[in-house]
Design an enzyme around this catalytic site. Sequence first.
Site, short mmCIF file in Angstrom:
data_model
loop_
_atom_site.label_atom_id
_atom_site.label_comp_id
_atom_site.label_asym_id
_atom_site.label_seq_id
_atom_site.Cartn_x
_atom_site.Cartn_y
_atom_site.Cartn_z
N PRO A 78 0.79 -1.23 0.00
CA PRO A 78 0.00 0.00 0.00
C PRO A 78 0.82 1.28 0.00
O PRO A 78 1.85 1.37 0.66
CB PRO A 78 -0.83 -0.10 1.29
CG PRO A 78 -0.10 -1.07 2.15
CD PRO A 78 0.54 -2.05 1.20
N ASN A 79 0.32 2.23 -0.76
CA ASN A 79 0.87 3.59 -0.87
C ASN A 79 2.16 3.69 -1.67
O ASN A 79 2.65 4.80 -1.93
CB ASN A 79 1.06 4.23 0.52
CG ASN A 79 -0.24 4.27 1.30
OD1 ASN A 79 -1.24 4.78 0.79
ND2 ASN A 79 -0.26 3.71 2.50
N ARG A 101 5.00 10.88 -2.58
CA ARG A 101 4.74 10.61 -1.19
C ARG A 101 5.98 10.85 -0.33
O ARG A 101 7.03 10.23 -0.58
CB ARG A 101 4.32 9.14 -1.07
CG ARG A 101 4.23 8.61 0.31
CD ARG A 101 4.13 7.09 0.31
NE ARG A 101 3.95 6.62 1.68
CZ ARG A 101 4.24 5.41 2.09
NH1 ARG A 101 4.67 4.50 1.24
NH2 ARG A 101 4.07 5.08 3.35
N TYR A 136 11.12 8.76 1.01
CA TYR A 136 11.04 7.75 -0.05
C TYR A 136 11.62 8.20 -1.39
O TYR A 136 11.62 7.42 -2.35
CB TYR A 136 9.58 7.32 -0.23
CG TYR A 136 8.98 6.71 1.03
CD1 TYR A 136 9.48 5.52 1.55
CD2 TYR A 136 7.94 7.34 1.72
CE1 TYR A 136 8.96 4.96 2.70
CE2 TYR A 136 7.41 6.79 2.88
CZ TYR A 136 7.93 5.60 3.36
OH TYR A 136 7.41 5.05 4.51
N ASN A 168 8.00 -5.72 -0.89
CA ASN A 168 7.91 -4.59 0.03
C ASN A 168 6.44 -4.48 0.40
O ASN A 168 5.63 -3.92 -0.34
CB ASN A 168 8.40 -3.29 -0.62
CG ASN A 168 8.41 -2.13 0.37
OD1 ASN A 168 7.84 -2.23 1.46
ND2 ASN A 168 9.04 -1.02 0.00
N ALA A 204 3.12 -0.86 4.77
CA ALA A 204 2.53 -0.84 6.11
C ALA A 204 2.03 -2.22 6.55
O ALA A 204 2.03 -2.53 7.76
CB ALA A 204 1.39 0.17 6.16
N HIS A 259 3.94 -4.60 9.01
CA HIS A 259 3.89 -4.48 10.47
C HIS A 259 2.58 -5.01 11.07
O HIS A 259 2.41 -4.97 12.28
CB HIS A 259 4.07 -3.01 10.86
CG HIS A 259 5.15 -2.31 10.06
ND1 HIS A 259 6.46 -2.75 10.08
CD2 HIS A 259 5.11 -1.25 9.20
CE1 HIS A 259 7.18 -1.97 9.27
NE2 HIS A 259 6.39 -1.06 8.72
N ASP A 306 1.81 -15.66 6.58
CA ASP A 306 1.40 -17.05 6.31
C ASP A 306 1.53 -17.39 4.83
O ASP A 306 1.89 -18.52 4.48
CB ASP A 306 -0.05 -17.27 6.75
CG ASP A 306 -0.18 -17.46 8.26
OD1 ASP A 306 0.86 -17.56 8.95
OD2 ASP A 306 -1.33 -17.52 8.75
N GLU A 335 12.60 -9.72 1.61
CA GLU A 335 11.85 -8.55 2.09
C GLU A 335 12.70 -7.30 1.87
O GLU A 335 13.89 -7.30 2.19
CB GLU A 335 11.55 -8.72 3.59
CG GLU A 335 10.88 -7.51 4.23
CD GLU A 335 10.68 -7.69 5.73
OE1 GLU A 335 11.06 -8.76 6.29
OE2 GLU A 335 10.16 -6.75 6.36
N HIS A 363 12.77 -2.83 2.11
CA HIS A 363 12.18 -1.54 2.47
C HIS A 363 13.08 -0.44 1.94
O HIS A 363 14.31 -0.58 1.94
CB HIS A 363 12.00 -1.40 3.98
CG HIS A 363 11.06 -2.43 4.52
ND1 HIS A 363 9.70 -2.36 4.36
CD2 HIS A 363 11.30 -3.59 5.18
CE1 HIS A 363 9.13 -3.42 4.90
NE2 HIS A 363 10.09 -4.19 5.40
N SER A 381 13.15 2.70 3.24
CA SER A 381 13.69 3.40 4.41
C SER A 381 14.26 2.40 5.41
O SER A 381 13.96 1.19 5.34
CB SER A 381 12.58 4.23 5.07
OG SER A 381 11.55 3.37 5.56
N ARG A 411 13.03 4.38 12.58
CA ARG A 411 11.77 5.13 12.58
C ARG A 411 10.92 4.72 13.80
O ARG A 411 11.44 4.23 14.77
CB ARG A 411 11.06 4.91 11.24
CG ARG A 411 11.93 5.38 10.05
CD ARG A 411 11.27 5.16 8.72
NE ARG A 411 10.06 5.95 8.57
CZ ARG A 411 9.16 5.77 7.60
NH1 ARG A 411 9.34 4.80 6.70
NH2 ARG A 411 8.09 6.54 7.53
N ARG A 426 7.20 0.30 13.45
CA ARG A 426 7.83 -0.17 12.21
C ARG A 426 8.95 -1.18 12.48
O ARG A 426 9.60 -1.68 11.56
CB ARG A 426 8.39 1.01 11.40
CG ARG A 426 7.31 1.93 10.89
CD ARG A 426 7.88 3.01 9.96
NE ARG A 426 7.03 4.18 9.95
CZ ARG A 426 5.95 4.33 9.17
NH1 ARG A 426 5.61 3.39 8.33
NH2 ARG A 426 5.21 5.42 9.23
C1 DQA Z 1 8.26 0.99 3.82
C2 DQA Z 1 8.34 1.19 5.32
C3 DQA Z 1 6.98 0.98 5.97
O1 DQA Z 1 7.07 1.16 7.36
C4 DQA Z 1 5.98 1.96 5.41
O2 DQA Z 1 4.70 1.72 5.95
C5 DQA Z 1 5.95 2.00 3.93
C6 DQA Z 1 7.19 1.88 3.19
C7 DQA Z 1 9.60 1.30 3.12
O3 DQA Z 1 9.79 0.84 2.00
O4 DQA Z 1 10.43 2.01 3.69
O5 DQA Z 1 4.90 2.23 3.33
O6 DQA Z 1 7.95 -0.37 3.56
#
Ligand code: DQA
Length: 138
Positions: A9-10, A17, A22, A71, A74, A77, A84, A95, A97, A99, A104, A108
């Site tokens: 998401p996002n 954003r 980011y 990735n 959110a 977390h 699963d 995995e 990320h 950031s 943070r 997170r």
């Molecule tokens: C993220 C870190 C997450 O905590 C956050 O909710 C994101 C982006 C990252 O790529 O740094 O949406 O996954």
Amino acid sequence: MKISIINGPNLNLLGQREPGIYGNQPFEQFFTELKSKFPQVELNYFQSNIEGELIDEIQRIGFSSDGIILNAAAYTHTSVGLGDAIKAIETAVIEVHISNTFSREDFRHTSYITPNAKGLILGFGLDSYRLAIESFLK
Ligand code: DQA
């Protein structure tokens, strides 16, 4: 080699954003660069803001792909379901990320993905994805 990138998401808003965290680059643009950097890899990209769609995609490619770069944003977390799903498939998941989530907020610092992932790469900006591809190629 077939590698899929799955963004949660996002992350469709990358470039707009919170650029201080980011960066300024839309993911689609970065993805084009990645594809030209790794012409020998069949790279696929999927993004959704919906938890169930991410799980559906993991299940869909999780027995045929050579690697998944996830990735979960959110949902990292919060999502037992995504954790699963990774446990249920055969394809290894890295995995990533953008950031450094550990520098943070406390919420997170928890990940439902990490225990079931092959490894974790974070904090290198979009370069985290490239590093994940390099790792699969080794
Ligand atoms: C993220 C870190 C997450 O905590 C956050 O909710 C994101 C982006 C990252 O790529 O740094 O949406 O996954």
